[in-house]
Design an enzyme around this catalytic site. Structure first.
Site, mmCIF file in Angstrom:
data_model
loop_
_atom_site.group_PDB
_atom_site.id
_atom_site.type_symbol
_atom_site.label_atom_id
_atom_site.label_comp_id
_atom_site.label_asym_id
_atom_site.label_seq_id
_atom_site.Cartn_x
_atom_site.Cartn_y
_atom_site.Cartn_z
ATOM 1 C CD GLU A 17 19.251 52.906 132.034
ATOM 2 O OE1 GLU A 17 20.193 53.032 132.842
ATOM 3 O OE2 GLU A 17 18.643 53.868 131.545
ATOM 4 N NE ARG A 232 9.021 59.413 128.613
ATOM 5 C CZ ARG A 232 9.701 59.764 129.711
ATOM 6 N NH1 ARG A 232 10.691 60.631 129.632
ATOM 7 N NH2 ARG A 232 9.381 59.255 130.874
ATOM 8 C CE LYS A 242 14.703 53.371 136.412
ATOM 9 N NZ LYS A 242 14.680 54.161 135.178
#
Length: 506
Positions: A17, A232, A242
């Site tokens: 994204e 992950r 973020k």
């Protein structure tokens, strides 16, 4: 045709994204997607998942591609989810016609959580949903007043995920053409289908969406790739969210997304971490279903391995102490050859001046000798690395406060002097520079864990994470260095030229 194509060539994609900067976890995803395709003679797309115009900025698009290429990968094609908005809309209409989607008016708050009430509009007539979906596209509903939902139950029990929502935000590529935007659950698999992706490689948290991935392709009778999930990659002593990085920037804890104390890829590049080292680290972590949580020193070990072969040696002094050689053997400066890589002198040398005034580290001199101390002291000479001379203290000069500010010494050639206990680094006719020394940004391993840090991650900041040395001295061999060039300063460690460097200031 799609099946024939997918059977002939492995096709993967890295679909970030564009609403933030890539971090060390993304490096694993980049390596897996591009690496798997390369290992199997296939190709990998870079596809921007640009379906949320509120949070997307052009600088993120640029930075993402730059980091992918910095890691050494070249996308087969750079695409955007928005490239397919027309096709996605056409398929949404088809999904409604097949009785597999409907327009719903439940509020976001009503459908959140694990057991939201079923939508009272789930069985609304197809023709009605078609009309209402067209009204959504024409902007007749406000944000939050209507969504298009798919008729399925996901693996985590979530019912009827949203396919489209209303957003009156101009898109960076399509402008004001659309006021409805597809969600990840709807877009992801269909873009994979359009691009003939063979392997959709996702992190483990997307396993709950696997059912919607297969369901949607089958509901529309379009080609369906295989989806594989893997664990992950997380690092201790940092945050990569973020939202949290933005808080760190806003509060002044770090300068920006590329602050070398962070573990974003731009920050690691600025700190001097070579891309090969990051790729080697990802390879050592490997790809497993389990989440990998690693110590930063494991990444740093990979960095040292690469820099040991890549970073030429130089000499620098962080806390300078002036040394005057009273019997310097020449009327002007001598030239000393210093090997760029002492273990392999075939890789060349650089010249540094050597004259009667040199500078050493303050910590390399003591007035009183402790047991085990081997460096310079009265009655205890040391060798100057690469110079071929041994120096002996003759006089100590102090300022009014009693601080040592200069040493007067004599020198003797190494081949006739008694072998000293130690050799120290030095600089002469040096270049002044600013040096920034970084430590971990957080004090605890898991700064986001309330059990470990009850006051929140901002309360866990290490007050000593950055020390700036304003008046360091470095040998003149680095004068022509450019931003991101790397050096090993002898006896100090690895350093990288910062992008802040300008003419007259390193």
């Amino acid at each position: 045709q799609q099946c024939l194509l997918s059977s002939l060539q492995v096709r993967t994609r890295f679909p970030p994204e564009p609403n933030g900067i890539l971090h060390i976890g993304h490096a694993k995803a980049i390596n897996f997607n591009f690496g798997y395709a390369k290992a199997n003679g296939g190709v990998c797309f870079l596809r921007y998942d640009d379906t949320n115009p509120e949070k997307e900025e052009e600088k993120y698009f640029t930075a993402i591609r730059e980091m992918v290429e910095w890691l050494g990968y070249q996308p087969y094609a750079v695409t955007h989810a928005s490239d397919y908005f027309d096709q996605l809309y056409t398929w949404a209409l088809e999904l409604i016609r097949r009785g597999q989607a409907y327009v719903c008016h439940q509020k976001v708050e009503e459908i959140k959580g694990h057991n939201p009430p079923p939508s009272p509009w789930r069985d609304r007539p197809v023709e009605e949903s078609l009309v209402l979906f067209e009204d959504m596209r024409k902007g007749k509903f406000g944000e939050g007043e209507a969504t298009l939902r798919m008729k399925l139950v996901m693996e985590d029990g979530k019912m009827d995920p949203v396919a489209y929502r209303v957003k009156f935000t101009p898109h960076h590529r399509t402008g004001d053409k659309w006021c409805i935007y597809p969600t990840y659950d709807y877009t992801h698999c269909l873009c994979d289908s359009i691009e003939h992706i063979t392997h959709s490689l996702c992190t483990k948290e997307f396993q709950a969406r696997r059912s919607s991935y297969f369901w949607l392709c089958n509901a529309l009778d379009v080609y369906c790739p295989v989806q594989w999930e893997y664990g992950r990659l997380n690092l201790l002593y940092t945050v990569v969210s973020k939202r949290k990085i933005i808080r760190l920037v806003e509060t002044g804890a770090v300068r920006d997304w590329d602050d070398p104390r962070l573990f974003t890829l731009t920050a690691l590049r600025r700190r001097g971490f070579p891309p090969e080292a990051i790729n080697n680290f990802c390879a050592r972590v490997g790809v497993t279903v389990a989440q990998a949580t690693m110590e930063p020193h494991l990444l740093e070990a990979c960095v040292r391995e690469v820099l040991n072969e890549q970073a030429p040696r130089a000499m620098a002094v962080l806390e300078p102490l002036k040394v005057t050689i009273t019997n310097f053997p020449a009327p002007k400066a001598l030239e000393v050859l210093v090997p760029n890589f002492p273990a392999d002198e075939s890789r060349g040398f650089h010249k540094v001046p050597f004259q009667s005034t040199v500078y050493i580290e303050e910590t390399d001199f003591r007035e009183e000798v402790d047991k085990g101390y081997k460096r310079l002291a009265p009655g205890q000479p040391v060798g100057l690395r690469h110079a071929g001379y041994v120096i002996t203290v003759q006089n100590i000069i102090k300022d009014a406060s009693g601080r040592v500010i200069e040493l007067e010494v004599t020198c003797t050639k190494s081949d006739v002097a008694e072998k000293p206990k130690a050799f120290i680094h030095w600089v002469s006719e040096p270049l002044a520079c600013e040096v920034r020394l970084y430590e971990r940004l957080f004090l605890h391993k898991n700064p986001e864990d309330p059990a470990e840090v009850p006051g929140g991650f901002l309360s866990d900041l290490n007050p000593d994470s950055l020390r700036v040395v304003h008046n360091a001295l470095v040998d003149s061999s680095v004068l022509s260095a450019r931003p991101f060039d790397k050096f090993q300063f002898e006896r100090l460690g690895y350093f990288s030229v910062d992008p802040d460097t300008a003419e007259g200031k390193v």
